[in-house]
Write a protein that holds these residues in place. Structure first.
Motif, short mmCIF file in Angstrom:
data_model
loop_
_atom_site.label_atom_id
_atom_site.label_comp_id
_atom_site.label_asym_id
_atom_site.label_seq_id
_atom_site.Cartn_x
_atom_site.Cartn_y
_atom_site.Cartn_z
N LEU A 66 0.06 -0.16 -3.11
CA LEU A 66 -1.31 -0.02 -3.63
C LEU A 66 -1.74 1.44 -3.58
O LEU A 66 -1.58 2.12 -2.57
CB LEU A 66 -2.28 -0.87 -2.81
CG LEU A 66 -1.93 -2.36 -2.69
CD1 LEU A 66 -2.95 -3.09 -1.82
CD2 LEU A 66 -1.84 -3.02 -4.08
N ASN A 122 -4.93 3.71 -3.80
CA ASN A 122 -6.39 3.63 -3.70
C ASN A 122 -7.12 4.60 -4.62
O ASN A 122 -8.34 4.46 -4.84
CB ASN A 122 -6.83 3.85 -2.25
CG ASN A 122 -6.30 2.76 -1.33
OD1 ASN A 122 -6.06 1.63 -1.77
ND2 ASN A 122 -6.09 3.09 -0.07
N VAL A 140 -6.88 -6.07 -5.32
CA VAL A 140 -5.45 -5.78 -5.40
C VAL A 140 -5.02 -5.41 -6.80
O VAL A 140 -4.34 -4.39 -7.02
CB VAL A 140 -4.63 -6.98 -4.86
CG1 VAL A 140 -3.15 -6.82 -5.18
CG2 VAL A 140 -4.84 -7.14 -3.36
N ARG A 154 -5.38 -1.90 -7.99
CA ARG A 154 -4.70 -0.82 -7.25
C ARG A 154 -3.18 -0.87 -7.33
O ARG A 154 -2.50 0.01 -6.80
CB ARG A 154 -5.10 -0.90 -5.77
CG ARG A 154 -6.56 -0.63 -5.50
CD ARG A 154 -6.81 -0.52 -4.01
NE ARG A 154 -6.90 -1.80 -3.32
CZ ARG A 154 -6.68 -1.98 -2.02
NH1 ARG A 154 -6.31 -0.95 -1.27
NH2 ARG A 154 -6.79 -3.17 -1.47
N ILE A 155 -2.61 -1.88 -7.98
CA ILE A 155 -1.16 -2.07 -7.93
C ILE A 155 -0.42 -0.88 -8.55
O ILE A 155 -0.66 -0.48 -9.68
CB ILE A 155 -0.74 -3.38 -8.63
CG1 ILE A 155 -1.17 -4.58 -7.79
CG2 ILE A 155 0.79 -3.41 -8.84
CD1 ILE A 155 -0.82 -5.93 -8.42
#
Length: 510
Positions: A319, A321, A419, A422-423
């Motif tokens: 991830l 951010n 999630v 942010r992947i």
């Protein structure tokens, strides 16, 4: 000196190999895969490292003992750090509890605050009961070879403590004697899954896990738990253990029911006085040993009757951010999100044998700079319980993995973890993938499950009834998980004993 062949370079195989080499034996390991470690590994994908097997070390004293007895101490080769909080439990009703590492009073206070004083008091009582169970069962059940029920019945201290151990009660039933709080129940139920089992059928003795975590702590190895695999490989090399990778074993050879070596898939025959199998017991007894070996029949019967442990479906999420505005949701090292109906999860896995509709989600998000290459990123190992791969009588994991992975990501998003946005990296692993990579039948993580009072006796014995053959690892006594696998290796090394010049190989002395 005995010539010892070890089948499998998992944690159990390498630990027993190093112990035996230190005892003076000539030890060689043959491993099917192109790497050591078995299920224990830290895997890099792009800029992210993931512990794709064990993601936690408990009872570190077992490995401290191993390292100090075979060479340089553990602290010289590994950096071990306490994880605090040890676990964060999140419930469907919005309640949340942090378990404080190595501090029972603070954990009970956290339970008081979130779930009420009655629940906190119940947890304290549960830990006290778990401690008594651990004290009673540790030596006879875990740190000794479990040869038969009769050997246990001779122990007066065990018979006196039988009421405390409650062998004929389930983990669920004993918990209810202390608390009707569903949150406490779910936390305890989860300990059954540590052995791949259903808490409604698993023995009450699994309550000891609560005491072990509370009293001996939760630990992380800098760089990932897979660093244990690296250190074990190095220790084997230091002691002269020969490790052959990409060398699958096709057969354990016997003459007159006694082990004489192995045959590799290549056809090469390796003579040995002793064979130690760090492979799943199902493979050892049903594939590697000739069906005509009479002494193996009792073990085959046990395995046929035993339930397979549950498997796991995992996501490896890198991830970034920087892809979102504002701060990213913060997780602790070990975070669990429980569903509304935990029983439905066990029904899906053990009765319906289908992927869980609303699974408990475990997330390992280590705060370890050695496991990331860029600041502002996180590597999550996400695990949910799953039925084993069993196309004939259960679930076929050869398809549907991508859809199930998306379902879990959708649930993580619904929990407010942002999630999808942010992947950066995403891979999933099914039980079939685990079977293919580690030779664990069906991807069952722990071999057989711990269902019923006699479940401990359904595991493969460390000292096989076939002369010269020993079993080590998660499917053998005392069970799965890093601490028990380490104990298993010690039991086997002790059973074989040190090399003695001029004396017949140890396996003749049963």
């Amino acid at each position: 000196m005995s010539r010892v062949v070890v089948i499998g370079a998992g944690v159990g195989g390498m630990t027993v190999a190093a112990r035996l080499a230190k005892q003076g034996h000539e030890v060689t390991i043959y491993e099917t895969a192109d790497r050591t470690g078995g299920k224990c590994r830290t895997e890099w994908i792009g800029d992210y490292a993931f512990d794709t097997g064990p993601s936690l070390l408990t009872l570190p004293a077992i490995y401290k003992d191993f390292f100090i007895k075979t060479g340089p101490r553990m602290e010289k080769v590994l950096t071990i750090n306490a994880v605090n909080p040890s676990f964060t439990y999140n419930f469907d009703d919005g309640k949340r509890v942090n378990f404080v590492n190595l501090d029972l009073p603070k954990t009970c206070a956290a339970i008081d605050h979130s779930l009420g004083v009655e629940a906190g008091n119940a947890w304290h009582s549960i830990i006290q009961r778990a401690e008594v169970m651990w004290d009673l069962s540790r030596v006879p059940f875990i740190q000794s070879e479990l040869t038969s029920i009769w050997s246990l019945l001779k122990r007066r201290d065990l018979i006196k403590g039988i009421k405390q151990i409650a062998p004929f009660k389930s983990l669920r039933k004993v918990t209810r004697e202390y608390s009707k709080d569903k949150h406490i129940q779910m936390i305890i139920d989860r300990y059954a899954t540590y052995t791949g089992s259903d808490p409604r059928r698993a023995p009450a003795a699994l309550l000891t896990i609560a005491f072990i975590e509370s009293s001996f702590g939760a630990w992380h190895l800098a760089g990932g738990i897979g660093q244990l695999n690296v250190a074990l490989s190095d220790r084997c090399a230091l002691l002269g253990v020969d490790v052959h990778l990409n060398s699958p074993v096709a057969k354990i050879n016997t003459v007159n029911g006694e082990t004489v070596g192995i045959t590799l898939a290549s056809g090469e025959v390796i003579a040995a006085d002793i064979v130690v199998a760090n492979a799943d017991a199902q493979i050892v007894y049903n594939q590697l040993l000739d069906p005509t070996v009479h002494a193996a029949k009792s073990e085959r019967r046990k395995l046929m009757r035993a339930d397979k442990s549950l498997a796991g479906f995992s996501l490896l999420l890198g991830l970034d951010n920087s892809k979102i505005d504002g701060p990213a949701p913060q997780l602790n090292h070990h975070t669990i999100f429980f569903p509304n109906d935990y029983d439905a999860e066990f029904d899906d896995i053990f009765t319906r044998r289908i992927p869980v509709a609303d699974p408990t989600i475990y997330i390992c998000s280590p705060d370890d700079p050695q496991m990331l290459k860029r600041p502002g990123t996180e590597g999550w190992f996400v695990l949910v319980n799953a039925p084993p791969h069993d196309p004939k009588a259960g679930w076929d994991w050869s398809t549907g993995g991508a859809e199930y992975a998306q379902k879990i990501i959708d649930k993580l998003d619904a929990l407010g973890l942002r999630v999808s946005e942010r992947i950066d990296v995403m891979e999933f692993r099914t039980p079939l993938d685990l079977q293919d990579s580690t030779s664990a039948p069906g991807g069952s993580i722990y071999g057989t499950s711990s269902h019923g009072a006699m479940s401990a006796f359904s595991r493969a014995k460390n000292r096989s009834p076939v002369k010269g053959l020993y079993c080590v690892g998660g499917s053998a006594h005392p069970g799965g998980g890093l601490p028990l696998v380490g104990m298993s290796a010690e039991l086997v090394a002790d059973a074989i004993g040190p090399a003695q010049s001029g004396i017949t190989a140890p396996h003749h002395r049963h």
